[in-house]
Write an enzyme that holds these catalytic residues in place. Structure first.
Site, PDB file in Angstrom:
ATOM      1  N   GLU A  10       0.850  -1.196   0.000  1.00 19.58           N
ATOM      2  CA  GLU A  10       0.000   0.000   0.000  1.00 19.58           C
ATOM      3  C   GLU A  10       0.880   1.237   0.000  1.00 19.58           C
ATOM      4  O   GLU A  10       2.058   1.167   0.359  1.00 19.58           O
ATOM      5  CB  GLU A  10      -0.927   0.012   1.222  1.00 19.58           C
ATOM      6  CG  GLU A  10      -0.188   0.253   2.525  1.00 19.58           C
ATOM      7  CD  GLU A  10      -0.971  -0.198   3.744  1.00 19.58           C
ATOM      8  OE1 GLU A  10      -1.983   0.440   4.048  1.00 19.58           O
ATOM      9  OE2 GLU A  10      -0.546  -1.188   4.383  1.00 19.58           O
ATOM     10  N   LYS A  12       2.545   4.623   1.172  1.00 17.90           N
ATOM     11  CA  LYS A  12       2.945   5.101   2.498  1.00 17.90           C
ATOM     12  C   LYS A  12       2.685   6.601   2.534  1.00 17.90           C
ATOM     13  O   LYS A  12       3.399   7.382   1.901  1.00 17.90           O
ATOM     14  CB  LYS A  12       4.427   4.796   2.712  1.00 17.90           C
ATOM     15  CG  LYS A  12       4.947   5.159   4.084  1.00 17.90           C
ATOM     16  CD  LYS A  12       6.385   4.657   4.233  1.00 17.90           C
ATOM     17  CE  LYS A  12       6.961   5.038   5.578  1.00 17.90           C
ATOM     18  NZ  LYS A  12       7.019   6.498   5.763  1.00 17.90           N
ATOM     19  N   GLU A  69      -2.457   7.234   9.827  1.00 13.61           N
ATOM     20  CA  GLU A  69      -1.854   8.563   9.636  1.00 13.61           C
ATOM     21  C   GLU A  69      -2.950   9.611   9.487  1.00 13.61           C
ATOM     22  O   GLU A  69      -3.917   9.417   8.732  1.00 13.61           O
ATOM     23  CB  GLU A  69      -1.011   8.586   8.356  1.00 13.61           C
ATOM     24  CG  GLU A  69       0.099   7.562   8.314  1.00 13.61           C
ATOM     25  CD  GLU A  69       1.379   8.034   8.983  1.00 13.61           C
ATOM     26  OE1 GLU A  69       1.756   9.203   8.792  1.00 13.61           O
ATOM     27  OE2 GLU A  69       1.992   7.226   9.704  1.00 13.61           O
ATOM     28  N   LYS A 226      10.891   3.234  -0.184  1.00 14.58           N
ATOM     29  CA  LYS A 226      10.721   4.669  -0.383  1.00 14.58           C
ATOM     30  C   LYS A 226      10.973   5.068  -1.831  1.00 14.58           C
ATOM     31  O   LYS A 226      11.821   4.480  -2.493  1.00 14.58           O
ATOM     32  CB  LYS A 226      11.673   5.437   0.538  1.00 14.58           C
ATOM     33  CG  LYS A 226      11.276   5.323   1.995  1.00 14.58           C
ATOM     34  CD  LYS A 226      11.490   6.643   2.698  1.00 14.58           C
ATOM     35  CE  LYS A 226      10.946   6.561   4.121  1.00 14.58           C
ATOM     36  NZ  LYS A 226      10.912   7.862   4.763  1.00 14.58           N
ATOM     37  N   CYS A 318      30.684  43.454  -2.738  1.00 12.37           N
ATOM     38  CA  CYS A 318      29.296  43.356  -2.306  1.00 12.37           C
ATOM     39  C   CYS A 318      28.385  43.944  -3.380  1.00 12.37           C
ATOM     40  O   CYS A 318      28.577  45.083  -3.794  1.00 12.37           O
ATOM     41  CB  CYS A 318      29.121  44.111  -0.992  1.00 12.37           C
ATOM     42  SG  CYS A 318      27.409  44.275  -0.467  1.00 12.37           S
ATOM     43  N   CYS A 321      26.677  47.335  -1.967  1.00 13.54           N
ATOM     44  CA  CYS A 321      27.371  48.582  -1.643  1.00 13.54           C
ATOM     45  C   CYS A 321      28.710  48.717  -2.355  1.00 13.54           C
ATOM     46  O   CYS A 321      29.355  49.764  -2.266  1.00 13.54           O
ATOM     47  CB  CYS A 321      27.579  48.700  -0.129  1.00 13.54           C
ATOM     48  SG  CYS A 321      28.825  47.584   0.531  1.00 13.54           S
ATOM     49  N   CYS A 336      30.627  40.741   2.929  1.00 13.89           N
ATOM     50  CA  CYS A 336      30.885  42.144   2.633  1.00 13.89           C
ATOM     51  C   CYS A 336      31.622  42.735   3.834  1.00 13.89           C
ATOM     52  O   CYS A 336      31.225  42.527   4.980  1.00 13.89           O
ATOM     53  CB  CYS A 336      29.561  42.864   2.410  1.00 13.89           C
ATOM     54  SG  CYS A 336      29.693  44.654   2.484  1.00 13.89           S
TER      55      CYS A 336
HETATM   56 ZN   LIG Z   1      27.829  45.529   1.308  1.00 10.96          ZN
END
Ligand SMILES: [Zn+2]
Length: 612
Positions: A10, A12, A69, A226, A318, A321, A336
């Site tokens: 069956e 699962k 379940e 599974k 970065c 910035c 950064c």
């Molecule tokens: Zn930055």
């Protein structure tokens, strides 16, 4: 005997294990079955699940325990999330607050939705959730009460008694039939109304099951087959870099949307620079992505690694910035370096400062922070939040804000003028100073205003007393720890050398001192008092383990402390109580060996509640 071993097969279902006990054909008790050890009584909630009969017909034995379940169908799960979103929006509108969809609680998957809905203290909430049930077996049955001699026969009897069983339960004569059924269910998987994660086979003849017996708690006569993790192939269209509060650059893969196991996926995490290098992925590559359980989808393979394409260079600056971004030696994460100059980090820090776990300022979500930040109203850091009232008219003139919502926000901010010192300290996001460390520090120092001088004192000590030439690392560490404990007047075990260094470093930076002074000009945290309520756990040592579902580990520890208990990290003979959530492993085992009392999260909540 030459008889072939017939097996049932069956699907699962991926739900929440439940055991239902009927006595004299009446439902008397229902409990979750987690990992076997900790069961939670959900009898009141289960009375609202229409699939579960309250009584059984005369044919049923005097005592029977049905196992199965509790689950939520995929469509009902989607509708529930949509409803929670709509309700949150309606509430925000009624209160005149801006609506922030990112702040609305949503369930990650149908399994979580089912668990969250079943384990409600207020059973009427369970009643409003469309929960379903499928039986897959049984436990205790009164002597001679089994209605059949085979697994299949008993399951069919349960069905006759009004208990749902899987419509895909069959008996297979041999392994070829088992595999054929497995393949058929796998093909149907995406179209089934609920999530499944495999197929379970059981020896059909009950006398043979009995002969095979159990290994530990698992029967020898049942096997879970599974399904492999759900995978799909698609195109990686772009790699975006997100910058977090600590400056960490996180790569996110943008995909051509693809359906994996019934869910449309358009983003994947790529973790870090090393992971991108390992996969050799570049925008334009065909990739295999995988979704397994709750885990955020990830890329498992790059199918076009060999194709000629411009490589992806992980940024050394970065993207927010433009400052240099580097990985410290021995670390995989690229950060950064601009700290408080970086707008992305500043926004994330402000978000952290106002968050529920820190200053808990209502109505100041990410969307609003970004809006005010872009207007330059939060340039000087968290202190600016307390000066937002100067912008009252400007806010009123902005789209989405009304008289009431502006006042609610400004009142929520004013409410925090005398904040809890530990929350304020935690909110600053100083390295190594988490919520628990902040509280531990304040227990000793009491007055937050003393912290900068203490940090400077430790900074001076470490400069004046470096590791001496003949001094070995461990006496040196012991000496530093002693200095930290003395200087910061530490009264608990939790504060280590790293915290001392982090505080000394933080207050060594001029701009941090400026942010601190500015903030403490706006707010006055009163002296820190540890309020302890009398409770049944006063003076006891408690260990929290496993996944806690209604609170963070830090919150749980804070609750324990407020009840006069001590929260410890490991189970020992000195432990009085273990609070275990799902997935609790070795600590739970140790507790059982030592005979220590184990309770679940709901029982813990009761203790907290009864202390008032
Ligand atoms: Zn930055």
């Amino acid at each position: 005997e030459g008889e072939a071993v017939a097996m049932t097969a069956e699907d699962k279902i991926d739900g929440l294990s439940l055991s239902i006990r009927y006595e004299d054909r009446t439902l008397v008790r229902a409990a979750t079955r987690g990992d076997g050890e900790v069961g939670e009584d959900v009898t009141a909630n289960v009375r609202y699940i229409a699939d579960i009969p309250q009584t059984l017909p005369q044919e049923a034995p005097a005592i029977v325990e049905v196992r199965g379940e509790v689950y939520m169908e995929k469509a009902a799960f989607a509708a529930l999330n949509a409803r929670l979103m709509a309700e949150a929006q309606a509430t925000a509108e009624a209160r005149g607050e801006p609506f922030d969809p990112d702040g609305v609680r949503q369930f990650a998957n149908p399994r979580n939705a089912a668990a969250g809905s079943l384990r409600q203290k207020d059973a009427s909430v369970t009643a409003s959730r469309p929960l379903r049930f499928l039986a897959h077996g049984w436990g205790v049955v009164s002597e001679g009460g089994l209605p059949a001699q085979t697994q299949y026969g008993v399951m069919k009897a349960l069905e006759r008694w009004g208990i749902p069983v899987s419509p895909r339960l069959v008996v297979c004569a041999d392994s070829a039939a088992m595999l054929a059924h497995y393949r058929q269910i796998q093909r149907q998987r995406a179209d089934l109304p609920y999530d499944i994660d495999g197929v379970v086979y059981k020896v059909d003849r009950l006398d043979w099951q009995e002969r095979l017996g159990f290994v530990a708690k698992a029967p020898r006569w049942a096997i879970a087959h599974k399904f492999p993790a759900e995978q799909a192939e698609t195109t990686l269209e772009a790699i975006d870099i997100q910058v977090g509060r600590t400056g960490k650059l996180t790569p996110v893969g943008r995909l051509k949307p693809v359906t994996v196991g019934g869910v449309v996926v358009s983003n994947v995490t790529l973790h870090n620079r090393d992971e991108i290098a390992r996969l050799g992925v570049r925008p334009g590559d065909r990739v295999i992505i995988q979704r397994a359980g709750d885990v955020i989808p990830q890329v498992v393979d790059n199918l076009t690694r060999e194709e000629d394409r411009a490589p992806f260079f992980f940024p050394d600056h970065c993207p927010e910035c433009g400052s240099e971004a580097v990985a410290e030696e021995g670390e995989v994460d690229v950060r950064c370096t601009a700290g408080l100059i970086c707008p992305a980090q500043r926004i994330e820090r402000l978000n952290h400062f106002v968050s529920r776990v820190a200053m808990d300022i209502d109505g100041l979500g990410d969307k609003t922070i970004r809006e005010f930040f872009a207007l330059g109203w939060l340039d000087k850091g968290p202190a600016d939040i307390f000066r937002l009232k100067a912008h009252r008219d400007d806010i009123l003139g902005r789209e989405g804000w009304k008289e009431k919502s502006v006042d609610n926000l400004l009142n929520a901010i004013e409410d925090r003028r005398q904040p809890d010192a530990a929350r304020l300290l935690f909110g600053l996001g100083i390295r190594h100073v988490g919520a628990v460390t902040a509280r531990d520090l304040m227990k000793g120092l009491r007055d937050l205003h003393r912290l900068p001088a203490k940090a400077a004192e430790f900074g001076a000590y470490r400069a004046d007393h470096p590791q001496g030439e003949p001094e070995k690392p461990s006496p040196f560490a012991a000496r530093m720890l002693k200095a930290v404990k003395e200087i910061f007047e530490v009264t608990t075990d939790g504060i280590g050398i790293a915290v001392g260094h982090a505080l000394a470093d933080f207050f060594h930076e001029e701009h941090n001192v400026a942010v601190w002074d500015d903030l403490l000009g706006e707010v006055s945290p009163p002296p820190y008092v540890v309020e302890v309520k009398a409770s049944t756990v006063s003076g006891k040592t408690i260990v929290f383990t496993g996944k806690l579902e209604t609170m963070s580990r830090d919150e749980a520890k804070a609750q324990a402390e407020a009840l006069g208990a001590r929260a410890a990290g490991s189970v020992s003979a000195a432990t009085d109580l273990v609070v275990a959530g799902p997935g609790a492993g070795s600590k739970l085992k140790k507790a059982a060996e030592l005979g220590i009392e184990v309770i679940d999260e709901a029982a813990w909540a009761e203790i907290v509640k009864s202390a008032g």
